[in-house]
Design a protein around this motif. Structure first.
Motif, PDB file in Angstrom:
ATOM      1  N   PRO A  68       0.808  -1.230   0.000  1.00  0.00           N
ATOM      2  CA  PRO A  68       0.000   0.000   0.000  1.00  0.00           C
ATOM      3  C   PRO A  68       0.836   1.273   0.000  1.00  0.00           C
ATOM      4  N   GLU A  69       2.096   1.183   0.433  1.00  0.00           N
ATOM      5  CA  GLU A  69       2.964   2.362   0.453  1.00  0.00           C
ATOM      6  C   GLU A  69       3.245   2.910  -0.942  1.00  0.00           C
ATOM      7  N   LEU A  70       3.019   2.108  -1.983  1.00  0.00           N
ATOM      8  CA  LEU A  70       3.229   2.579  -3.353  1.00  0.00           C
ATOM      9  C   LEU A  70       2.317   3.756  -3.697  1.00  0.00           C
ATOM     10  N   PHE A  71       1.208   3.886  -2.989  1.00  0.00           N
ATOM     11  CA  PHE A  71       0.208   4.900  -3.314  1.00  0.00           C
ATOM     12  C   PHE A  71       0.360   6.171  -2.470  1.00  0.00           C
ATOM     13  N   ARG A  72       1.404   6.253  -1.670  1.00  0.00           N
ATOM     14  CA  ARG A  72       1.548   7.384  -0.742  1.00  0.00           C
ATOM     15  C   ARG A  72       1.434   8.728  -1.459  1.00  0.00           C
ATOM     16  N   TYR A  73       2.143   8.883  -2.557  1.00  0.00           N
ATOM     17  CA  TYR A  73       2.173  10.172  -3.245  1.00  0.00           C
ATOM     18  C   TYR A  73       1.282  10.218  -4.486  1.00  0.00           C
ATOM     19  N   LEU A  74       0.576   9.140  -4.755  1.00  0.00           N
ATOM     20  CA  LEU A  74      -0.333   9.139  -5.891  1.00  0.00           C
ATOM     21  C   LEU A  74      -1.688   9.714  -5.471  1.00  0.00           C
ATOM     22  N   PRO A  75      -2.393  10.382  -6.373  1.00  0.00           N
ATOM     23  CA  PRO A  75      -3.686  10.982  -6.007  1.00  0.00           C
ATOM     24  C   PRO A  75      -4.835   9.976  -6.009  1.00  0.00           C
ATOM     25  N   PHE A  76      -4.522   8.699  -5.948  1.00  0.00           N
ATOM     26  CA  PHE A  76      -5.528   7.635  -5.883  1.00  0.00           C
ATOM     27  C   PHE A  76      -4.949   6.475  -5.082  1.00  0.00           C
ATOM     28  N   GLY A  77      -5.843   5.543  -4.680  1.00  0.00           N
ATOM     29  CA  GLY A  77      -5.421   4.362  -3.946  1.00  0.00           C
ATOM     30  C   GLY A  77      -4.914   4.703  -2.537  1.00  0.00           C
ATOM     31  N   GLY A 110       5.318  -4.075 -12.121  1.00  0.00           N
ATOM     32  CA  GLY A 110       4.559  -2.882 -11.760  1.00  0.00           C
ATOM     33  C   GLY A 110       3.730  -2.347 -12.905  1.00  0.00           C
ATOM     34  N   LEU A 111       3.307  -1.095 -12.735  1.00  0.00           N
ATOM     35  CA  LEU A 111       2.509  -0.378 -13.727  1.00  0.00           C
ATOM     36  C   LEU A 111       3.130   0.984 -13.996  1.00  0.00           C
ATOM     37  N   MET A 112       2.909   1.478 -15.203  1.00  0.00           N
ATOM     38  CA  MET A 112       3.348   2.820 -15.588  1.00  0.00           C
ATOM     39  C   MET A 112       2.444   3.289 -16.705  1.00  0.00           C
ATOM     40  N   GLY A 113       2.135   4.591 -16.746  1.00  0.00           N
ATOM     41  CA  GLY A 113       1.180   5.067 -17.719  1.00  0.00           C
ATOM     42  C   GLY A 113       1.660   6.210 -18.587  1.00  0.00           C
ATOM     43  N   ILE A 162       2.977   5.897 -11.791  1.00  0.00           N
ATOM     44  CA  ILE A 162       4.052   4.911 -11.735  1.00  0.00           C
ATOM     45  C   ILE A 162       3.979   4.127 -10.443  1.00  0.00           C
ATOM     46  N   MET A 163       3.911   2.817 -10.562  1.00  0.00           N
ATOM     47  CA  MET A 163       3.871   1.913  -9.417  1.00  0.00           C
ATOM     48  C   MET A 163       4.845   0.771  -9.669  1.00  0.00           C
ATOM     49  N   ILE A 164       6.079   0.913  -9.185  1.00  0.00           N
ATOM     50  CA  ILE A 164       7.084  -0.139  -9.330  1.00  0.00           C
ATOM     51  C   ILE A 164       7.110  -0.941  -8.031  1.00  0.00           C
ATOM     52  N   GLN A 181      12.449  -2.103  -7.388  1.00  0.00           N
ATOM     53  CA  GLN A 181      12.951  -0.741  -7.270  1.00  0.00           C
ATOM     54  C   GLN A 181      14.472  -0.760  -7.152  1.00  0.00           C
ATOM     55  N   ARG A 182      15.100   0.321  -7.633  1.00  0.00           N
ATOM     56  CA  ARG A 182      16.561   0.441  -7.643  1.00  0.00           C
ATOM     57  C   ARG A 182      17.206  -0.668  -8.467  1.00  0.00           C
ATOM     58  N   THR A 183      16.516  -1.068  -9.525  1.00  0.00           N
ATOM     59  CA  THR A 183      17.063  -2.015 -10.499  1.00  0.00           C
ATOM     60  C   THR A 183      16.970  -1.358 -11.873  1.00  0.00           C
ATOM     61  N   HIS A 184      17.121  -2.164 -12.892  1.00  0.00           N
ATOM     62  CA  HIS A 184      17.022  -1.673 -14.268  1.00  0.00           C
ATOM     63  C   HIS A 184      15.589  -1.390 -14.701  1.00  0.00           C
ATOM     64  N   VAL A 185      14.598  -1.772 -13.908  1.00  0.00           N
ATOM     65  CA  VAL A 185      13.208  -1.762 -14.366  1.00  0.00           C
ATOM     66  C   VAL A 185      12.711  -0.351 -14.656  1.00  0.00           C
ATOM     67  N   THR A 186      12.836   0.557 -13.701  1.00  0.00           N
ATOM     68  CA  THR A 186      12.283   1.905 -13.902  1.00  0.00           C
ATOM     69  C   THR A 186      12.954   2.611 -15.069  1.00  0.00           C
TER      70      THR A 186
END
Length: 245
Positions: free
Chosen positions: A46-55, A103-106, A122-124, A129-134
């Motif tokens: 759930p911490e992935l949504f801390r700064y997102l305006p949803f969830g 994750g998801l990215m739009g 963006i939800m990695i 996180q801290r890999t090549h993915v983002t």
């Protein structure tokens, strides 16, 4: 009538079935195909949504409704499921040939007439996180958006501006954008009214404000434009994507 996967994609620009390199794969989010498996991953963090305006979304129905109404049906938005091709899925998991869901990215808030688009929502997942993915996911979207169409890249859009919006408190997001070549343009003050409980600018609102229980978000705006891209940033992004560590 049951919607086919193709009919669930309503993006204003033509979009390929996949964007990929040797490390990751992006495929357009299709609710009937991806919602359940993605929710099962996101609900763990759930911490992935801390700064997102949803969830965050406490149940699958809330997530599915949001993705269908706010993302899939809006022609200005297209969400992508990110797969890490370097990590093999377990044989029993979903779509093992594509790798593991990371994750998801739009591509969101598109203005087709202005040839402008935002990389956001963006939800990695924390294990990625801290890999090549983002960097590779952002890089693939930048290539898709800013390259001109050609024989080698027939799906490229040739847009003029890609922008990045982040809660001004979300310093890691701003640093990620700057690392990928985005230029900081400024802070848009009181840009959003956030849902209750979301961290905002911390400033008090005036007496009588119609949404006094909700904090305001100051938004950091960054951009990477076609002239930056053609002026050398294309090669910089590719070098970042190529890094092993």
């Amino acid at each position: 009538m049951v919607a086919t996967p193709e009919s669930e994609i309503n993006f204003c620009f033509p979009i390929p079935e996949t964007l990929e390199n040797n490390r990751i794969l992006l495929t357009p989010f299709i609710a009937s195909k991806h919602a359940k498996m993605v929710f099962e991953e996101l609900v763990l963090y759930p911490e992935l949504f801390r700064y997102l305006p949803f969830g965050p979304f406490p149940d699958f129905k809330g997530f599915d409704d949001f993705m269908q109404t706010r993302m899939c049906q809006d022609s200005n938005n297209c969400m992508f499921v990110i797969y890490d091709k370097t990590r093999s899925s377990e044989p029993s998991s979903h779509e093992p040939s594509q790798g593991t869901i990371a994750g998801l990215m739009g591509l969101i808030n598109t203005s087709a007439p202005d040839l402008a688009i935002e990389i956001g929502a963006i939800m990695i997942l924390p294990p990625f996180q801290r890999t090549h993915v983002t960097s590779n996911a952002v890089g693939l979207l930048l290539q898709y958006c800013l390259n001109l169409p050609s024989t080698e890249k027939p799906n490229a859009l040739g847009l003029r501006r890609v922008f990045w919006c982040a809660n001004s408190l979300n310093k890691p997001s701003v640093r990620t954008a700057e690392r990928m070549g985005f230029t900081f343009e400024g802070i848009m003050r009181w840009h959003r009214v956030l849902p209750p409980g979301k961290p905002g600018n911390g400033e008090a609102v005036r007496t009588g404000d119609p949404r006094a229980a909700c904090e305001g978000r100051d938004t950091a705006i960054l951009s990477l434009c076609w002239d930056d891209w053609e002026g050398g940033q294309k090669e910089v992004v590719q070098s970042i994507m190529n890094r092993v560590a």
